[in-house]
Design a protein around this motif. Structure first.
Motif, mmCIF file in Angstrom:
data_model
loop_
_atom_site.group_PDB
_atom_site.id
_atom_site.type_symbol
_atom_site.label_atom_id
_atom_site.label_comp_id
_atom_site.label_asym_id
_atom_site.label_seq_id
_atom_site.Cartn_x
_atom_site.Cartn_y
_atom_site.Cartn_z
ATOM 1 N N GLU A 126 -0.556 -2.059 -1.825
ATOM 2 C CA GLU A 126 0.178 -3.527 -1.978
ATOM 3 C C GLU A 126 0.463 -4.342 -0.766
ATOM 4 O O GLU A 126 0.336 -5.631 -0.555
ATOM 5 N N ALA A 127 1.062 -3.534 0.453
ATOM 6 C CA ALA A 127 1.082 -4.160 1.612
ATOM 7 C C ALA A 127 -0.328 -4.857 2.062
ATOM 8 O O ALA A 127 -0.196 -5.659 2.571
ATOM 9 N N CYS A 128 -1.460 -4.017 1.813
ATOM 10 C CA CYS A 128 -2.710 -4.769 2.372
ATOM 11 C C CYS A 128 -2.988 -5.940 1.554
ATOM 12 O O CYS A 128 -3.552 -6.958 2.016
ATOM 13 N N LYS A 129 -2.806 -5.980 0.187
ATOM 14 C CA LYS A 129 -3.072 -6.988 -0.569
ATOM 15 C C LYS A 129 -1.924 -8.240 -0.445
ATOM 16 O O LYS A 129 -2.552 -9.385 -0.462
ATOM 17 N N LYS A 130 -1.019 -8.011 0.142
ATOM 18 C CA LYS A 130 -0.067 -9.158 0.422
ATOM 19 C C LYS A 130 -0.335 -9.639 1.953
ATOM 20 O O LYS A 130 0.318 -10.639 2.354
ATOM 21 N N VAL A 156 -6.944 -9.867 8.774
ATOM 22 C CA VAL A 156 -6.135 -9.318 7.682
ATOM 23 C C VAL A 156 -7.217 -8.596 6.711
ATOM 24 O O VAL A 156 -8.070 -9.226 6.744
ATOM 25 N N VAL A 157 -6.805 -7.527 6.428
ATOM 26 C CA VAL A 157 -7.972 -6.691 5.655
ATOM 27 C C VAL A 157 -7.521 -6.333 4.238
ATOM 28 O O VAL A 157 -6.138 -6.413 3.728
ATOM 29 N N LYS A 158 -8.540 -5.928 3.454
ATOM 30 C CA LYS A 158 -8.018 -5.513 1.826
ATOM 31 C C LYS A 158 -7.964 -4.152 2.214
ATOM 32 O O LYS A 158 -8.171 -3.297 3.136
ATOM 33 N N PRO A 159 -7.400 -3.484 0.868
ATOM 34 C CA PRO A 159 -6.927 -2.140 1.261
ATOM 35 C C PRO A 159 -8.254 -1.107 1.122
ATOM 36 O O PRO A 159 -7.952 0.072 1.832
ATOM 37 N N SER A 160 -9.513 -1.466 1.047
ATOM 38 C CA SER A 160 -10.566 -0.676 1.028
ATOM 39 C C SER A 160 -11.244 -0.732 2.359
ATOM 40 O O SER A 160 -12.366 -0.112 2.414
ATOM 41 N N ARG A 161 -10.684 -1.434 3.228
ATOM 42 C CA ARG A 161 -11.334 -1.619 4.642
ATOM 43 C C ARG A 161 -11.237 0.044 5.407
ATOM 44 O O ARG A 161 -10.441 0.612 5.410
ATOM 45 N N GLU A 162 -12.485 0.264 5.753
ATOM 46 C CA GLU A 162 -12.746 1.486 6.484
ATOM 47 C C GLU A 162 -12.037 1.408 8.036
ATOM 48 O O GLU A 162 -12.158 0.474 8.582
ATOM 49 N N ILE A 190 -4.499 -1.332 14.727
ATOM 50 C CA ILE A 190 -3.661 -1.858 13.645
ATOM 51 C C ILE A 190 -2.412 -2.591 13.598
ATOM 52 O O ILE A 190 -1.463 -2.129 14.555
ATOM 53 N N GLU A 191 -2.187 -3.602 13.047
ATOM 54 C CA GLU A 191 -0.915 -4.484 13.092
ATOM 55 C C GLU A 191 -0.147 -4.568 11.448
ATOM 56 O O GLU A 191 -1.240 -4.894 10.794
ATOM 57 N N LEU A 192 0.902 -3.777 11.399
ATOM 58 C CA LEU A 192 1.552 -4.135 9.949
ATOM 59 C C LEU A 192 2.883 -4.428 10.026
ATOM 60 O O LEU A 192 3.682 -4.012 11.038
ATOM 61 N N ARG A 193 3.322 -5.281 9.207
ATOM 62 C CA ARG A 193 4.648 -5.639 9.134
ATOM 63 C C ARG A 193 5.363 -5.142 7.954
ATOM 64 O O ARG A 193 4.887 -5.076 6.845
ATOM 65 N N LYS A 194 6.479 -4.212 8.370
ATOM 66 C CA LYS A 194 7.300 -3.295 7.280
ATOM 67 C C LYS A 194 8.827 -3.403 7.800
ATOM 68 O O LYS A 194 9.079 -3.368 9.148
#
Length: 125
Positions: free
Chosen positions: A21-25, A34-40, A47-51
């Motif tokens: 869900e985080a990837c989809k958002k 910005v990547v989809k959840p299926s990105r290898e 990697i940069e992520l917002r949490k």
């Protein structure tokens, strides 16, 4: 390995579904895209992520076989998140304390019980 599975394996998300869900958002970027959840994901990817209102930055060192224990996470990633990001979260926590002062607004359950006890004791006298 998929990005959602990698983030779950290195314990940034509690479940794989939450990571997906985080990837989809759009909360997850790999090499500033910005990547989809299926990105290898491959070693040396950034990697940069917002949490929790913190922008985490990490570098992939190796790909785990499956979910790893908390003590082994540092083998598979290097956390390059600046300390200012965590300090900003502490300041945010302090600022939230001042939105509702104790005793103002709608009474809490404890306040209501105290008021009921006060009126019940007044009737007895």
């Amino acid at each position: 390995m998929r990005i959602d599975k990698f983030l779950w394996c290195v314990r940034y998300y509690k479940t794989r579904n939450i990571a997906t869900e985080a990837c989809k958002k759009g909360h997850v970027k790999v090499n500033d895209q910005v990547v989809k959840p299926s990105r290898e994901v491959f070693p040396t990817d950034k990697i940069e992520l917002r949490k929790d209102q913190i922008n985490y930055r990490l570098t992939v060192n190796d790909i785990p076989e499956n979910r790893v224990g908390a003590k082994l996470v540092d083998i598979y990633r290097t956390d390059t998140t600046p300390k200012e990001a965590f300090e900003a979260k502490e300041l945010l926590k302090y600022s939230k304390d001042y939105y509702r002062k104790k005793g103002s607004g709608r009474p809490t359950k404890k306040d209501r019980r105290d008021i009921d006890d006060f009126y019940d004791n007044e009737d007895i006298d």
